[in-house]
Motif scaffolding. Sequence first.
Motif, mmCIF file in Angstrom:
data_model
loop_
_atom_site.group_PDB
_atom_site.id
_atom_site.type_symbol
_atom_site.label_atom_id
_atom_site.label_comp_id
_atom_site.label_asym_id
_atom_site.label_seq_id
_atom_site.Cartn_x
_atom_site.Cartn_y
_atom_site.Cartn_z
ATOM 1 N N GLN A 244 0.949 -1.160 0.047
ATOM 2 C CA GLN A 244 0.005 0.117 0.055
ATOM 3 C C GLN A 244 1.011 1.224 0.052
ATOM 4 O O GLN A 244 1.707 1.429 0.750
ATOM 5 C CB GLN A 244 -0.890 -0.074 1.305
ATOM 6 C CG GLN A 244 -1.981 -1.006 1.459
ATOM 7 C CD GLN A 244 -2.884 -1.084 0.106
ATOM 8 O OE1 GLN A 244 -3.136 -0.135 -0.449
ATOM 9 N NE2 GLN A 244 -3.269 -2.400 -0.347
ATOM 10 N N SER A 245 0.452 2.202 -0.672
ATOM 11 C CA SER A 245 1.175 3.255 -0.978
ATOM 12 C C SER A 245 0.915 4.146 0.453
ATOM 13 O O SER A 245 0.125 3.988 1.352
ATOM 14 C CB SER A 245 0.575 4.470 -2.327
ATOM 15 O OG SER A 245 -0.745 4.803 -1.868
ATOM 16 N N ASP A 246 1.726 5.359 0.746
ATOM 17 C CA ASP A 246 1.221 6.231 1.806
ATOM 18 C C ASP A 246 -0.039 6.763 1.742
ATOM 19 O O ASP A 246 -0.700 6.853 2.926
ATOM 20 C CB ASP A 246 2.396 7.302 1.937
ATOM 21 C CG ASP A 246 4.042 6.858 2.180
ATOM 22 O OD1 ASP A 246 3.789 5.551 2.930
ATOM 23 O OD2 ASP A 246 4.890 7.433 1.996
ATOM 24 N N LYS A 247 -0.416 7.147 0.718
ATOM 25 C CA LYS A 247 -1.686 7.724 0.373
ATOM 26 C C LYS A 247 -3.027 6.807 0.857
ATOM 27 O O LYS A 247 -3.747 6.894 1.495
ATOM 28 C CB LYS A 247 -2.135 8.078 -0.896
ATOM 29 C CG LYS A 247 -3.421 8.651 -1.387
ATOM 30 C CD LYS A 247 -3.497 9.027 -2.801
ATOM 31 C CE LYS A 247 -4.796 9.638 -3.192
ATOM 32 N NZ LYS A 247 -4.734 9.997 -4.608
ATOM 33 N N ASN A 248 -2.680 5.731 0.330
ATOM 34 C CA ASN A 248 -3.785 4.501 0.845
ATOM 35 C C ASN A 248 -3.629 4.029 2.149
ATOM 36 O O ASN A 248 -4.635 3.910 2.979
ATOM 37 C CB ASN A 248 -3.476 3.074 0.011
ATOM 38 C CG ASN A 248 -3.845 3.207 -1.526
ATOM 39 O OD1 ASN A 248 -4.819 4.016 -1.721
ATOM 40 N ND2 ASN A 248 -3.921 2.135 -2.134
ATOM 41 N N ILE A 249 -2.451 4.201 3.013
ATOM 42 C CA ILE A 249 -2.482 4.103 4.193
ATOM 43 C C ILE A 249 -3.353 5.079 5.033
ATOM 44 O O ILE A 249 -3.836 4.734 6.164
ATOM 45 C CB ILE A 249 -0.835 3.900 4.979
ATOM 46 C CG1 ILE A 249 -0.345 2.654 4.191
ATOM 47 C CG2 ILE A 249 -0.802 3.709 6.442
ATOM 48 C CD1 ILE A 249 1.078 2.323 4.625
ATOM 49 N N ALA A 250 -2.931 6.336 4.457
ATOM 50 C CA ALA A 250 -3.783 7.515 5.085
ATOM 51 C C ALA A 250 -5.180 7.327 4.714
ATOM 52 O O ALA A 250 -6.087 7.715 5.659
ATOM 53 C CB ALA A 250 -3.308 8.765 4.312
ATOM 54 N N ARG A 251 -5.656 6.949 3.710
ATOM 55 C CA ARG A 251 -7.139 6.411 3.456
ATOM 56 C C ARG A 251 -7.678 5.489 4.430
ATOM 57 O O ARG A 251 -8.694 5.528 5.001
ATOM 58 C CB ARG A 251 -7.283 5.832 2.224
ATOM 59 C CG ARG A 251 -6.903 7.003 1.176
ATOM 60 C CD ARG A 251 -7.049 6.276 -0.189
ATOM 61 N NE ARG A 251 -8.472 5.758 -0.812
ATOM 62 C CZ ARG A 251 -8.223 4.850 -1.626
ATOM 63 N NH1 ARG A 251 -7.208 4.277 -2.297
ATOM 64 N NH2 ARG A 251 -9.651 4.460 -2.057
#
Length: 251
Positions: free
Chosen positions: A172-179
């Motif tokens: 998972q990308s950092d963006k997805n982890i934030a989501r």
Amino acid sequence: MPRLFTSILLTTLFFSATSFAADITLTTSDKFSLKGDYYQGKTVKQNSTNHAVLMLHQCNYNRTMYNNIGEQLAQRGIHALSIDFRGFGESVNNIFNVKNLRKLPKEERNKAWSNMSSHWPDDVQLAFDYLTEKVGDQGKVGIIGASCGGSQAITLAEKENISAIGFFSSSQSDKNIARYNKVLATKPTLIIASQDDGRTFTSAGQLFITAKHANSKMISYKGSKHGYPLLDSDKQLAQTIVAWFVNELNN
């Protein structure tokens, strides 16, 4: 693309003595045929069969990676559905076919991949709608995504009431982890990754640290096996995944 549960064609409603899977076809709003395996949950003791799990495969495999898990879930009274992503397995046509796409020059390949994968959220939504028809308004639905399927699991779970979510070798990308942290961290989460699987393992650890539910669990393996090969090498893993979903959906 509008969310439209256009039609469901049961191409096969044959359950053999050794398999609980029914071949189904889900027809999207743009008339594309998504192929899936539906495992009808058996009635177990006094439990009602109003729980389900949607299973999303990794992008170097197809829906058959979940055969064993789907059958075990059905035996435990939980409906299960695995679909071939558009372009994979039997969900192919002249436009969407990953085997043909991989033969294209890089620039064309990237454009074709972007076009194909842009349909996946709506395709996954259609599969989710199929399962909710089975379990009813009071039912519970979990989801597991392997590798690229994990991002699709997040996208669906942001919009729908998902009761439990699993990430199987899913980088998972950092963006997805934030989501995930924003809207999903309170959901029970199962995370599976190999320690030498690069970003997959790193992001698995980040997801697990973010997870807030007491029943969230991380399973790690030595080596670099990714997705389906872990099921092949650890014969107990499928049973572990099934038991976790059974427990969380029955809570």
